[in-house]
Design a protein around this motif. Structure first.
Motif, PDB file in Angstrom:
ATOM      1  N   ILE A  71     -44.819  23.273 -24.945  1.00 58.14           N
ATOM      2  CA  ILE A  71     -46.052  22.504 -24.748  1.00 58.14           C
ATOM      3  C   ILE A  71     -45.967  21.703 -23.440  1.00 58.14           C
ATOM      4  O   ILE A  71     -46.926  21.662 -22.666  1.00 58.14           O
ATOM      5  N   GLN A  72     -44.826  21.118 -23.170  1.00 57.61           N
ATOM      6  CA  GLN A  72     -44.666  20.329 -21.951  1.00 57.61           C
ATOM      7  C   GLN A  72     -44.768  21.207 -20.700  1.00 57.61           C
ATOM      8  O   GLN A  72     -45.375  20.803 -19.698  1.00 57.61           O
ATOM      9  N   HIS A  73     -44.176  22.398 -20.734  1.00 55.26           N
ATOM     10  CA  HIS A  73     -44.252  23.288 -19.570  1.00 55.26           C
ATOM     11  C   HIS A  73     -45.679  23.759 -19.332  1.00 55.26           C
ATOM     12  O   HIS A  73     -46.143  23.811 -18.179  1.00 55.26           O
ATOM     13  N   ILE A  74     -46.388  24.083 -20.380  1.00 53.16           N
ATOM     14  CA  ILE A  74     -47.772  24.537 -20.222  1.00 53.16           C
ATOM     15  C   ILE A  74     -48.642  23.385 -19.710  1.00 53.16           C
ATOM     16  O   ILE A  74     -49.495  23.578 -18.838  1.00 53.16           O
ATOM     17  N   THR A  75     -48.427  22.204 -20.245  1.00 56.18           N
ATOM     18  CA  THR A  75     -49.192  21.042 -19.783  1.00 56.18           C
ATOM     19  C   THR A  75     -48.879  20.744 -18.322  1.00 56.18           C
ATOM     20  O   THR A  75     -49.782  20.435 -17.538  1.00 56.18           O
ATOM     21  N   ALA A  76     -47.629  20.853 -17.947  1.00 53.08           N
ATOM     22  CA  ALA A  76     -47.245  20.640 -16.546  1.00 53.08           C
ATOM     23  C   ALA A  76     -47.892  21.694 -15.652  1.00 53.08           C
ATOM     24  O   ALA A  76     -48.380  21.375 -14.559  1.00 53.08           O
ATOM     25  N   ALA A  77     -47.914  22.939 -16.114  1.00 51.20           N
ATOM     26  CA  ALA A  77     -48.549  24.006 -15.334  1.00 51.20           C
ATOM     27  C   ALA A  77     -50.032  23.704 -15.130  1.00 51.20           C
ATOM     28  O   ALA A  77     -50.565  23.879 -14.030  1.00 51.20           O
ATOM     29  N   ARG A  78     -50.695  23.237 -16.188  1.00 52.52           N
ATOM     30  CA  ARG A  78     -52.120  22.898 -16.080  1.00 52.52           C
ATOM     31  C   ARG A  78     -52.329  21.785 -15.055  1.00 52.52           C
ATOM     32  O   ARG A  78     -53.210  21.874 -14.202  1.00 52.52           O
ATOM     33  N   GLU A  79     -51.517  20.750 -15.118  1.00 55.79           N
ATOM     34  CA  GLU A  79     -51.690  19.615 -14.207  1.00 55.79           C
ATOM     35  C   GLU A  79     -51.399  20.001 -12.750  1.00 55.79           C
ATOM     36  O   GLU A  79     -52.107  19.582 -11.838  1.00 55.79           O
ATOM     37  N   LEU A  80     -50.345  20.780 -12.552  1.00 56.48           N
ATOM     38  CA  LEU A  80     -50.012  21.203 -11.192  1.00 56.48           C
ATOM     39  C   LEU A  80     -51.085  22.114 -10.610  1.00 56.48           C
ATOM     40  O   LEU A  80     -51.440  22.001  -9.434  1.00 56.48           O
ATOM     41  N   SER A  81     -51.621  23.000 -11.431  1.00 53.68           N
ATOM     42  CA  SER A  81     -52.681  23.891 -10.930  1.00 53.68           C
ATOM     43  C   SER A  81     -53.947  23.094 -10.640  1.00 53.68           C
ATOM     44  O   SER A  81     -54.677  23.399  -9.691  1.00 53.68           O
ATOM     45  N   ALA A  82     -54.228  22.067 -11.434  1.00 53.71           N
ATOM     46  CA  ALA A  82     -55.388  21.215 -11.166  1.00 53.71           C
ATOM     47  C   ALA A  82     -55.206  20.475  -9.841  1.00 53.71           C
ATOM     48  O   ALA A  82     -56.161  20.312  -9.076  1.00 53.71           O
ATOM     49  N   ALA A  83     -53.988  20.036  -9.567  1.00 56.28           N
ATOM     50  CA  ALA A  83     -53.711  19.371  -8.289  1.00 56.28           C
ATOM     51  C   ALA A  83     -53.905  20.345  -7.121  1.00 56.28           C
ATOM     52  O   ALA A  83     -54.468  19.975  -6.084  1.00 56.28           O
ATOM     53  N   ALA A  84     -53.447  21.577  -7.291  1.00 54.51           N
ATOM     54  CA  ALA A  84     -53.623  22.586  -6.244  1.00 54.51           C
ATOM     55  C   ALA A  84     -55.106  22.882  -6.028  1.00 54.51           C
ATOM     56  O   ALA A  84     -55.569  22.988  -4.891  1.00 54.51           O
TER      57      ALA A  84
END
Length: 136
Positions: free
Chosen positions: A78-91
């Motif tokens: 869950i943490q990795h998927i959430t991190a992926a979502r946040e990083l992609s939103a930043a990009a």
């Protein structure tokens, strides 16, 4: 009277090296902080955030295909998927090129948070997110 004047100027002379050392230390410290700040900003672009999002998606590992409980998930999914979502939103915020990746990772995140891995929409987002990551 002359003796008093000598005593008054003596502490000022004794403090002069300390003051100069303090000023020099402050200047060197400011220089080091400035250099670190400059170096940390080099290469800080949306492509790096997108690559980091894809790496976080990869680190989540293979996802189940049905309903699961949080206890049966591998640690950190869950943490990795959430991190992926946040990083992609930043990009995506920096460059519209990464909006599709951000949208698909948001869909994957919603699926993972709900623990409904049987969700066809979420599985579609997962496939498309992985395809987008292949081109980042």
């Amino acid at each position: 009277m002359r003796l008093e004047r000598e005593r008054d100027t003596e502490p000022a002379r004794a403090r002069r090296p300390l003051v100069l050392t303090g000023v020099a230390g402050f200047a060197v410290g400011a220089l080091v902080i400035g250099l670190l700040w400059t170096v940390s900003g080099i290469g800080n672009d949306p492509a790096q955030d997108a690559r980091a999002a894809c790496a976080a998606l990869d680190r989540a590992g293979p996802l189940p295909t049905g309903y699961v409980s949080q206890a049966t998930l591998a640690p950190g999914v869950i943490q990795h998927i959430t991190a992926a979502r946040e990083l992609s939103a930043a990009a995506a915020a920096e460059s519209p090129i990464y909006e599709d990746l951000a949208n698909h990772l948001d869909g994957v995140s919603r699926m993972v948070i709900s623990l409904n891995f049987a969700d066809p929409s979420g599985q579609n987002h997962l496939v498309r997110a992985r395809q987008a990551c292949a081109h980042v």
